[in-house]
Design an enzyme around this catalytic site. Structure first.
Site, mmCIF file in Angstrom:
data_model
loop_
_atom_site.group_PDB
_atom_site.id
_atom_site.type_symbol
_atom_site.label_atom_id
_atom_site.label_comp_id
_atom_site.label_asym_id
_atom_site.label_seq_id
_atom_site.Cartn_x
_atom_site.Cartn_y
_atom_site.Cartn_z
ATOM 1 C CG ASP A 34 4.311 -24.188 0.656
ATOM 2 O OD1 ASP A 34 5.021 -23.729 -0.395
ATOM 3 O OD2 ASP A 34 3.754 -24.948 1.115
ATOM 4 C CG HIS A 92 -0.267 -22.269 -0.124
ATOM 5 N ND1 HIS A 92 0.243 -23.715 -0.441
ATOM 6 C CD2 HIS A 92 0.210 -21.965 1.021
ATOM 7 C CE1 HIS A 92 0.569 -24.409 0.992
ATOM 8 N NE2 HIS A 92 0.658 -23.390 1.591
ATOM 9 C CG HIS A 96 -2.155 -22.266 5.115
ATOM 10 N ND1 HIS A 96 -2.164 -23.376 5.960
ATOM 11 C CD2 HIS A 96 -0.867 -22.264 4.479
ATOM 12 C CE1 HIS A 96 -1.139 -23.852 5.918
ATOM 13 N NE2 HIS A 96 -0.393 -23.576 5.020
ATOM 14 C CG HIS A 191 7.190 -22.715 5.496
ATOM 15 N ND1 HIS A 191 7.846 -23.958 5.957
ATOM 16 C CD2 HIS A 191 6.152 -22.989 5.293
ATOM 17 C CE1 HIS A 191 7.115 -25.034 5.831
ATOM 18 N NE2 HIS A 191 5.705 -24.273 5.498
#
Length: 283
Positions: A34, A92, A96, A191
């Protein structure tokens, strides 16, 4: 009484196992990442994945590859590299964003604008999404359903971004993956914006290689690292997977490439493209 009310009010979680059961007779792992792309750490992760012939899923935030800020062009090139090497890109949000908070209009903008940014990079629509913070609420569910987006949650979160402790994150993943049954599949959340993520992934992939050597000696099913295409196949409607499997590989590749060519001219250019100024002036 108060604890019961609080428990009842707890936001619903996404179903687990996030990717369903293993369909191969071996424990299965899918790696996802992510928040990137990052100019330093995403390339390092891509190098590791290439060394181990692993295809991952990258859920990216659009602010990193849009506009004309520092490192933007570098990140866009990295994104194109990831796509060229067979990894999947997912939505995504642009910033964020916490989609269950704030206005519905802003939440929709975060999803729709990032869909445009990611589709322009991938040269085809992006249908998988991971909601930041794993938030789930009626608003998010309605937004995803209206847009035909598939939310991909996770099963294992080493929280390496929080502890920055390679040993702790590695020990958590190794202990959980080691205990998987042959019918289990887990989706790992990591991540691509931290050095600790790169070091942890390297250690875990090396451990899987060693573990599978021992399993081979003991005649045990190996730990399989699957790609998004295997997960997607298992999520197809009954009968569709068999049709896809029966189609010649070159035909499937041709359909994918034709989709890219047909869709790309319909997508607005990204900020930074030579055509963006003309697009922005005319919209």
């Amino acid at each position: 009484m108060l604890w019961a009310i609080a428990l009842h009010a707890r936001p619903p979680r996404w179903p687990q196992p996030a990717g369903g059961a293993s369909s191969s007779g071996s424990p299965e792992v899918l790696f996802t990442f992510d928040d990137g792309p990052h100019e330093d750490f995403t390339p390092a992760l891509l190098d590791l994945l290439a060394q181990h012939s692993v295809r991952g899923v990258f859920f990216w935030s659009g602010w990193r590859v849009s506009g004309v800020g520092e490192n933007t062009e570098t990140r866009r090139k990295i994104a194109l590299r990831a796509l060229a090497e067979g990894h999947l890109v997912g939505n995504h949000t642009v910033n964020h964003a916490h989609l269950c908070q704030g206005s519905a209009a802003n939440a929709e903008l975060e999803v729709d604008e990032n869909a445009r940014i990611m589709a322009a990079l991938a040269r085809m629509p992006v249908s998988w999404m991971r909601v930041p913070y794993g938030s789930r609420c009626p608003r998010v569910e309605a937004m995803l359903a209206a847009r035909g987006l598939k939310h991909l949650h996770w099963d294992l979160d080493p929280r390496e971004y929080l502890t920055h402790d390679v040993g702790r994150a590695t020990a958590y993943l190794v202990s959980r993956i080691r205990r998987l049954e042959n019918d289990e599949r887990v989706i790992v959340l990591m991540h691509d914006t931290y050095a600790v993520s790169v070091e942890t992934l390297s250690a875990v992939l090396d451990w899987i290689v060693e573990e599978n050597s021992e399993r081979e000696r003991d005649a045990l099913p190996p730990i399989r690292i699957i790609g998004y295409e295997e997960l997607a196949r298992d999520q197809l409607a009954p009968g569709v997977a068999e049709v896809v499997d029966a189609a010649p590989r070159d035909l499937v590749d041709t359909v994918i490439e034709l989709t890219r060519r047909l869709v790309r001219p319909l997508l607005p250019p990204l900020p930074g493209d030579p055509a963006y100024a003309r697009f922005a002036a005319g919209r």
